[in-house]
Design a protein around this motif. Sequence first.
Motif, PDB file in Angstrom:
ATOM      1  N   TYR A  23       3.096  10.477  13.029  1.00 44.17           N
ATOM      2  CA  TYR A  23       2.280   9.428  12.636  1.00 44.17           C
ATOM      3  C   TYR A  23       1.558   9.590  11.518  1.00 44.17           C
ATOM      4  CZ  TYR A  23       2.636   8.053  17.509  1.00 44.17           C
ATOM      5  OH  TYR A  23       3.406   7.645  18.829  1.00 44.17           O
ATOM      6  N   HIS A  24       1.772   8.688  10.506  1.00 46.25           N
ATOM      7  CA  HIS A  24       1.221   9.098   9.217  1.00 46.25           C
ATOM      8  C   HIS A  24       0.031   7.734   8.784  1.00 46.25           C
ATOM      9  CE1 HIS A  24       3.630   6.004   7.387  1.00 46.25           C
ATOM     10  NE2 HIS A  24       4.504   6.335   8.159  1.00 46.25           N
ATOM     11  N   HIS A  25      -0.324   8.405   7.673  1.00 43.53           N
ATOM     12  CA  HIS A  25      -1.678   7.198   7.178  1.00 43.53           C
ATOM     13  C   HIS A  25      -1.325   6.183   6.588  1.00 43.53           C
ATOM     14  CE1 HIS A  25      -2.310   8.793   2.767  1.00 43.53           C
ATOM     15  NE2 HIS A  25      -0.861   9.180   3.052  1.00 43.53           N
ATOM     16  N   VAL A  26      -0.105   5.783   6.107  1.00 44.79           N
ATOM     17  CA  VAL A  26       0.266   4.648   5.630  1.00 44.79           C
ATOM     18  C   VAL A  26       0.622   3.415   6.617  1.00 44.79           C
ATOM     19  CG1 VAL A  26       1.638   3.317   3.762  1.00 44.79           C
ATOM     20  CG2 VAL A  26       0.948   5.683   3.390  1.00 44.79           C
ATOM     21  N   LEU A  27      -0.469   2.602   6.773  1.00 40.78           N
ATOM     22  CA  LEU A  27      -0.269   1.772   7.688  1.00 40.78           C
ATOM     23  C   LEU A  27       0.394   0.353   7.410  1.00 40.78           C
ATOM     24  CD1 LEU A  27      -3.866   2.510   9.101  1.00 40.78           C
ATOM     25  CD2 LEU A  27      -1.953   3.504   9.974  1.00 40.78           C
ATOM     26  N   ASN A  28       0.977  -0.185   8.582  1.00 36.16           N
ATOM     27  CA  ASN A  28       1.776  -1.455   8.310  1.00 36.16           C
ATOM     28  C   ASN A  28       0.532  -2.527   8.946  1.00 36.16           C
ATOM     29  OD1 ASN A  28       2.940  -3.930   8.763  1.00 36.16           O
ATOM     30  ND2 ASN A  28       4.994  -2.853   9.394  1.00 36.16           N
ATOM     31  N   PRO A  29      -0.185  -3.306   7.946  1.00 30.20           N
ATOM     32  CA  PRO A  29      -0.843  -4.390   8.300  1.00 30.20           C
ATOM     33  C   PRO A  29      -0.329  -5.437   9.437  1.00 30.20           C
ATOM     34  CG  PRO A  29      -0.714  -4.063   5.890  1.00 30.20           C
ATOM     35  CD  PRO A  29       0.129  -3.464   6.444  1.00 30.20           C
ATOM     36  N   GLY A  30       1.046  -5.466   9.415  1.00 25.30           N
ATOM     37  CA  GLY A  30       1.639  -6.508  10.355  1.00 25.30           C
ATOM     38  C   GLY A  30       1.445  -5.949  11.810  1.00 25.30           C
ATOM     39  N   THR A  31       1.948  -4.588  11.921  1.00 26.80           N
ATOM     40  CA  THR A  31       1.863  -4.178  13.361  1.00 26.80           C
ATOM     41  C   THR A  31       0.644  -3.506  13.801  1.00 26.80           C
ATOM     42  OG1 THR A  31       2.898  -1.849  12.462  1.00 26.80           O
ATOM     43  CG2 THR A  31       4.421  -3.780  12.842  1.00 26.80           C
ATOM     44  N   GLY A  32      -0.246  -2.866  12.874  1.00 30.07           N
ATOM     45  CA  GLY A  32      -1.403  -1.996  13.148  1.00 30.07           C
ATOM     46  C   GLY A  32      -0.780  -0.515  13.439  1.00 30.07           C
ATOM     47  N   TYR A  33       0.334  -0.310  13.269  1.00 33.10           N
ATOM     48  CA  TYR A  33       1.090   1.209  13.420  1.00 33.10           C
ATOM     49  C   TYR A  33       1.286   1.604  11.885  1.00 33.10           C
ATOM     50  CZ  TYR A  33       0.412   1.161  18.168  1.00 33.10           C
ATOM     51  OH  TYR A  33       0.100   1.304  19.732  1.00 33.10           O
ATOM     52  N   PRO A  34       1.591   3.014  11.870  1.00 36.46           N
ATOM     53  CA  PRO A  34       2.068   3.538  10.515  1.00 36.46           C
ATOM     54  C   PRO A  34       3.553   3.006  10.346  1.00 36.46           C
ATOM     55  CG  PRO A  34       1.073   5.332  11.918  1.00 36.46           C
ATOM     56  CD  PRO A  34       1.041   4.154  12.762  1.00 36.46           C
ATOM     57  N   ALA A  35       3.673   2.554   8.770  1.00 40.18           N
ATOM     58  CA  ALA A  35       4.825   1.938   8.432  1.00 40.18           C
ATOM     59  C   ALA A  35       5.934   2.798   8.870  1.00 40.18           C
ATOM     60  CB  ALA A  35       4.888   1.938   7.147  1.00 40.18           C
ATOM     61  N   GLU A  36       7.055   2.017   9.557  1.00 47.82           N
ATOM     62  CA  GLU A  36       8.345   2.637   9.895  1.00 47.82           C
ATOM     63  C   GLU A  36       9.279   2.027   8.966  1.00 47.82           C
ATOM     64  OE1 GLU A  36       8.549   4.143  14.220  1.00 47.82           O
ATOM     65  OE2 GLU A  36       7.496   2.106  14.297  1.00 47.82           O
ATOM     66  N   SER A  37       9.298   2.275   7.746  1.00 48.60           N
ATOM     67  CA  SER A  37      10.167   1.273   6.829  1.00 48.60           C
ATOM     68  C   SER A  37      11.546   2.180   6.488  1.00 48.60           C
ATOM     69  CB  SER A  37       9.386   0.903   5.791  1.00 48.60           C
ATOM     70  OG  SER A  37       9.120   2.006   4.993  1.00 48.60           O
ATOM     71  N   GLY A  38      11.734   3.289   7.282  1.00 51.48           N
ATOM     72  CA  GLY A  38      12.930   4.036   6.736  1.00 51.48           C
ATOM     73  C   GLY A  38      12.637   4.916   5.524  1.00 51.48           C
ATOM     74  N   LEU A  39      11.504   4.987   5.158  1.00 51.68           N
ATOM     75  CA  LEU A  39      11.247   5.889   4.010  1.00 51.68           C
ATOM     76  C   LEU A  39      10.209   7.062   4.235  1.00 51.68           C
ATOM     77  CD1 LEU A  39      10.491   3.073   1.638  1.00 51.68           C
ATOM     78  CD2 LEU A  39      12.697   4.447   1.473  1.00 51.68           C
ATOM     79  N   MET A  40      10.710   8.101   3.544  1.00 51.88           N
ATOM     80  CA  MET A  40       9.741   9.262   3.559  1.00 51.88           C
ATOM     81  C   MET A  40       8.792   9.428   2.498  1.00 51.88           C
ATOM     82  SD  MET A  40      11.961  12.420   5.243  1.00 51.88           S
ATOM     83  CE  MET A  40      13.200  12.783   3.695  1.00 51.88           C
ATOM     84  N   SER A  41       9.360   8.936   1.337  1.00 45.16           N
ATOM     85  CA  SER A  41       8.512   8.854   0.064  1.00 45.16           C
ATOM     86  C   SER A  41       8.803   7.804  -0.648  1.00 45.16           C
ATOM     87  CB  SER A  41       8.207  10.215  -0.436  1.00 45.16           C
ATOM     88  OG  SER A  41       9.185  10.446  -1.501  1.00 45.16           O
ATOM     89  N   VAL A  42       7.847   7.411  -1.514  1.00 46.94           N
ATOM     90  CA  VAL A  42       8.142   6.268  -2.794  1.00 46.94           C
ATOM     91  C   VAL A  42       7.274   7.180  -4.036  1.00 46.94           C
ATOM     92  CG1 VAL A  42       7.663   3.919  -3.496  1.00 46.94           C
ATOM     93  CG2 VAL A  42       8.314   4.413  -1.071  1.00 46.94           C
ATOM     94  N   SER A  43       8.133   7.020  -5.016  1.00 48.79           N
ATOM     95  CA  SER A  43       7.182   7.545  -6.150  1.00 48.79           C
ATOM     96  C   SER A  43       7.288   6.182  -7.208  1.00 48.79           C
ATOM     97  CB  SER A  43       7.799   8.683  -6.940  1.00 48.79           C
ATOM     98  OG  SER A  43       7.620   9.740  -6.012  1.00 48.79           O
ATOM     99  N   VAL A  44       6.299   5.906  -7.941  1.00 46.96           N
ATOM    100  CA  VAL A  44       6.452   4.770  -8.752  1.00 46.96           C
ATOM    101  C   VAL A  44       5.883   5.185 -10.021  1.00 46.96           C
ATOM    102  CG1 VAL A  44       5.378   2.421  -9.047  1.00 46.96           C
ATOM    103  CG2 VAL A  44       6.311   2.753  -7.008  1.00 46.96           C
ATOM    104  N   GLN A  45       6.742   4.574 -11.072  1.00 43.23           N
ATOM    105  CA  GLN A  45       6.217   4.803 -12.328  1.00 43.23           C
ATOM    106  C   GLN A  45       5.724   3.262 -13.033  1.00 43.23           C
ATOM    107  OE1 GLN A  45       9.638   6.645 -14.302  1.00 43.23           O
ATOM    108  NE2 GLN A  45       9.047   8.542 -13.336  1.00 43.23           N
ATOM    109  N   ALA A  46       4.565   3.166 -13.509  1.00 46.97           N
ATOM    110  CA  ALA A  46       3.802   2.019 -14.273  1.00 46.97           C
ATOM    111  C   ALA A  46       3.246   2.418 -15.246  1.00 46.97           C
ATOM    112  CB  ALA A  46       3.272   1.242 -13.014  1.00 46.97           C
ATOM    113  N   SER A  47       2.587   1.366 -15.896  1.00 44.46           N
ATOM    114  CA  SER A  47       1.682   1.373 -17.086  1.00 44.46           C
ATOM    115  C   SER A  47       0.355   1.980 -16.878  1.00 44.46           C
ATOM    116  CB  SER A  47       1.822   0.331 -17.915  1.00 44.46           C
ATOM    117  OG  SER A  47       1.451  -0.601 -17.255  1.00 44.46           O
ATOM    118  N   THR A  48      -0.168   1.843 -15.608  1.00 43.80           N
ATOM    119  CA  THR A  48      -1.424   2.320 -15.140  1.00 43.80           C
ATOM    120  C   THR A  48      -1.273   2.719 -13.860  1.00 43.80           C
ATOM    121  OG1 THR A  48      -1.965   0.355 -13.987  1.00 43.80           O
ATOM    122  CG2 THR A  48      -2.446   0.317 -16.073  1.00 43.80           C
TER     123      THR A  48
END
Length: 333
Positions: free
Chosen positions: A258-283
């Motif tokens: 159980y981790h701290h990124v929550l799925n607002p639709g279920t109320g449970y930690p997101a289970e989207s098949g990912l362990m991590s996401v890195s994003v590069q953006a201008s800010t």
Amino acid sequence: MGVVRFFSLLILVLTLTACGPGPTEKKKETTQLLMGTLVTISTWGLSAAEDEKAVTAAFREMARVEALLSSHKPESAISRVNASPRGFPRKVDAEVLHVMREAMRFQELSGGAFDPGLRPLVRLWRFSETPPPVAPPSRDEVTAWLQARGGGVGVELTDGGMVLLNRGVGLDLGGIAKGYAIDRAVSVLREHGVKNAIVNAGGDMRVMGDKGGAPWRIGVQHPRNPDNAIAVVDLSGDIAMVTSGDYERYFVTKERRYHHVLNPGTGYPAESGLMSVSVQASTAMAADALSTAVFVMGPKRGLAFLKQAGAEGMLIDAQGRKVKTPGFREASE
Ligand code: ADP
Ligand code: MG
């Protein structure tokens, strides 16, 4: 005697000019504990005095932002909004409104995957409490929250303020505030004339310039092996990179993580098949919100969303495989 002295002096002068201030002296690093994480600011090519003045001001700015936006600190502007009755407009200062407006823009863009109103749910899960949680809330508690929260955005912005619409909504900017604080630190460094620096808040960062022509080299932590990097990234110019993962704050019980990124639709930690996401953006603010949103959305929707948002990403799926957008910058060797 005179000749010896002349030569030793010559050697001394030559040594000094050849080495100049060595590479270790050109790079200056300062670390402080802020926003629950170690923040390191590195500058390149400044004198000790210049570095100290700029970096001290940048850290002070980050502490100011934390005091304003933290939902754990009872005196913050955000906590005062949370403590106020629902359904009534409340004035907040322009900076809080600015961050909220951005957060709500990402909420809309992500179809609700990013949600700055999750405070009651975050409290139910107790991830930010000491000692950390060892068990999930009961299903009834989560269902009660879903009902209290209802559909829709949950927050309305008014002229110079905002309204929290019901008890299921409370502000938690944990998915975007660190990014904003990093951006503010970079602005302060820039105001001090700094051209080359990196502000790194526990792996979330923004870079300025480079290190004497060489890019800043950064390792992205392996989601299951904290001592290893899953990718090495070279960044220079003006760019931010932020990572959201299921390994930062979590507990395991009955073989479930159980981790701290929550799925607002279920109320449970997101289970989207990912362990991590890195994003590069201008800010860093955009990268922060986007990485949290993509983590909830999963690879398919997440990649389309990043493209639409004009950002680049590297997703690590449950098998540890990398999926990247074409423009995600990595080290060349
Ligand atoms: P980190 O805090 O490690 O930088 P994130 O940027 O992904 O990680 O933010 C996670 C934090 O954001 C949580 O601790 C919580 O406060 C808040 N949060 C959790 N789920 C969401 C969500 N779906 N949308 C927005 N914020 C969230
Ligand atoms: Mg985030």
